[in-house]
Write an enzyme that holds these catalytic residues in place. Structure first.
Site, PDB file in Angstrom:
ATOM      1  N   PRO A 111     -73.784 -29.067 -19.588  1.00  0.00           N
ATOM      2  CA  PRO A 111     -74.534 -28.621 -20.782  1.00  0.00           C
ATOM      3  C   PRO A 111     -75.683 -29.562 -21.134  1.00  0.00           C
ATOM      4  O   PRO A 111     -76.532 -29.216 -21.966  1.00  0.00           O
ATOM      5  CB  PRO A 111     -73.471 -28.597 -21.881  1.00  0.00           C
ATOM      6  CG  PRO A 111     -72.255 -29.247 -21.334  1.00  0.00           C
ATOM      7  CD  PRO A 111     -72.372 -29.317 -19.855  1.00  0.00           C
ATOM      8  N   GLU A 158     -62.757 -32.948 -19.362  1.00  0.00           N
ATOM      9  CA  GLU A 158     -63.566 -33.432 -20.485  1.00  0.00           C
ATOM     10  C   GLU A 158     -64.934 -33.924 -20.021  1.00  0.00           C
ATOM     11  O   GLU A 158     -65.791 -34.228 -20.820  1.00  0.00           O
ATOM     12  CB  GLU A 158     -62.838 -34.566 -21.213  1.00  0.00           C
ATOM     13  CG  GLU A 158     -61.537 -34.144 -21.853  1.00  0.00           C
ATOM     14  CD  GLU A 158     -61.722 -33.040 -22.872  1.00  0.00           C
ATOM     15  OE1 GLU A 158     -62.617 -33.167 -23.724  1.00  0.00           O
ATOM     16  OE2 GLU A 158     -60.981 -32.041 -22.798  1.00  0.00           O
ATOM     17  N   ARG A 198     -79.863 -12.486  -5.838  1.00  0.00           N
ATOM     18  CA  ARG A 198     -80.511 -11.180  -5.988  1.00  0.00           C
ATOM     19  C   ARG A 198     -82.021 -11.238  -5.753  1.00  0.00           C
ATOM     20  O   ARG A 198     -82.663 -10.215  -5.549  1.00  0.00           O
ATOM     21  CB  ARG A 198     -80.183 -10.535  -7.343  1.00  0.00           C
ATOM     22  CG  ARG A 198     -80.762 -11.229  -8.521  1.00  0.00           C
ATOM     23  CD  ARG A 198     -80.256 -10.619  -9.820  1.00  0.00           C
ATOM     24  NE  ARG A 198     -80.844  -9.315 -10.120  1.00  0.00           N
ATOM     25  CZ  ARG A 198     -82.097  -9.150 -10.551  1.00  0.00           C
ATOM     26  NH1 ARG A 198     -82.909 -10.178 -10.715  1.00  0.00           N
ATOM     27  NH2 ARG A 198     -82.556  -7.945 -10.818  1.00  0.00           N
ATOM     28  N   ASP A 200     -88.162  -7.006 -13.377  1.00  0.00           N
ATOM     29  CA  ASP A 200     -87.166  -7.658 -14.234  1.00  0.00           C
ATOM     30  C   ASP A 200     -87.745  -8.136 -15.556  1.00  0.00           C
ATOM     31  O   ASP A 200     -88.908  -8.548 -15.617  1.00  0.00           O
ATOM     32  CB  ASP A 200     -86.623  -8.925 -13.545  1.00  0.00           C
ATOM     33  CG  ASP A 200     -85.602  -8.612 -12.490  1.00  0.00           C
ATOM     34  OD1 ASP A 200     -85.050  -7.507 -12.521  1.00  0.00           O
ATOM     35  OD2 ASP A 200     -85.364  -9.493 -11.647  1.00  0.00           O
TER      36      ASP A 200
HETATM   37  N1  ADE Z   1     -70.408 -26.787 -18.166  1.00  0.00           N
HETATM   38  C1  ADE Z   1     -69.909 -26.603 -19.400  1.00  0.00           C
HETATM   39  N2  ADE Z   1     -70.759 -25.947 -20.186  1.00  0.00           N
HETATM   40  C2  ADE Z   1     -71.870 -25.710 -19.431  1.00  0.00           C
HETATM   41  C3  ADE Z   1     -73.116 -25.079 -19.680  1.00  0.00           C
HETATM   42  N3  ADE Z   1     -73.420 -24.558 -20.863  1.00  0.00           N
HETATM   43  N4  ADE Z   1     -74.002 -25.017 -18.670  1.00  0.00           N
HETATM   44  C4  ADE Z   1     -73.716 -25.558 -17.470  1.00  0.00           C
HETATM   45  N5  ADE Z   1     -72.564 -26.163 -17.175  1.00  0.00           N
HETATM   46  C5  ADE Z   1     -71.647 -26.244 -18.146  1.00  0.00           C
END
Ligand code: ADE
Length: 222
Positions: free
Chosen positions: A86, A113, A150, A164
């Site tokens: 993230p 975690e 794709r 797209d």
């Molecule tokens: N791992 C956990 N959450 C994630 C996200 N939002 N994007 C990429 N990998 C992740």
């Protein structure tokens, strides 16, 4: 293109690889997708892959050793290594297009975690699929793989991907099929006119209106 995915949960990918366009792309040899279990690269006799965080805190941390060993076993001079996290750059259609230029992509799925900070040094790019936290990188890696595969030549009809949403930072125009009148909701006359110049004009106007209404942030990028 070859895509190697490193994960602690290889079974998560069974459905993804055995259905629809991804399966067809594999069968047509447009892409090779290999799933590797990070646990297989553990040197621990119990195949442990995680441990407590130094300094204390909640949860277990994925150790660097099995991830490094997995990447080192798979990597070659053409490889582009992506770490799903993230904290990475936010994924979009432009990045999907850019990734199609690579012959070999390795995707590392983080889990638990978190992963040891030193794992980051393996990555050419860290990617997030959005501002929310998943239980692991598996779903995120499938999003990347699906959106890239794709776009590979011959996987879907060229027209489908050139129209797209997000190409030219415009959302896609509305489409209709039979019946012409469904419960009082009718297909716009212009689409039945056979006049392709007018149809194209209408579609572009629809794209602009929709984008202005739903995603004004995209228009700023144009
Ligand atoms: N791992 C956990 N959450 C994630 C996200 N939002 N994007 C990429 N990998 C992740």
């Amino acid at each position: 293109m070859i895509i190697d995915i490193l994960t602690l949960f290889p079974n998560n990918f069974n459905g993804f690889l055995s259905e629809s366009i991804i399966k067809r792309a594999i069968d047509k040899k447009k892409v090779v997708i290999n799933i590797h279990n990070i646990r297989d690269y553990s040197l621990d006799i119990h195949k442990r892959v995680d441990d407590y965080p130094f300094g204390g805190g909640e949860g277990m941390v994925l150790m660097p050793e099995p991830v490094f060993r997995a990447v080192e076993a798979i990597r070659n001079e053409d490889s582009f290594v992506i770490l799903m996290t993230p904290q990475g750059v936010k994924y979009n259609q432009k990045i999907a297009y850019d990734l199609t230029s690579h012959k070999h992509i390795i995707i590392i799925c983080g889990h638990y975690e978190g992963f040891d900070e030193r794992v980051r040094s393996l990555a050419d790019m860290e990617v997030s699929i959005g501002d929310y936290i998943l239980t692991g990188g598996e779903l995120a890696s499938m999003v990347i793989t699906d959106s890239v595969v794709r776009l590979i030549d011959g996987v879907i009809a060229k027209d489908s991907s050139t129209n797209d949403s997000f190409n030219n930072n415009l959302l896609d125009y509305p489409v209709y099929t039979k019946p012409r009148d469904f419960r009082g909701m009718v297909v716009p006359d212009v689409l039945l006119s056979g006049n392709h110049e007018n149809i194209n004009k209408w579609r572009l106007e629809q794209q602009q209106q929709r984008t202005k209404l739903r995603r004004p942030d995209l228009l700023e990028k144009r």
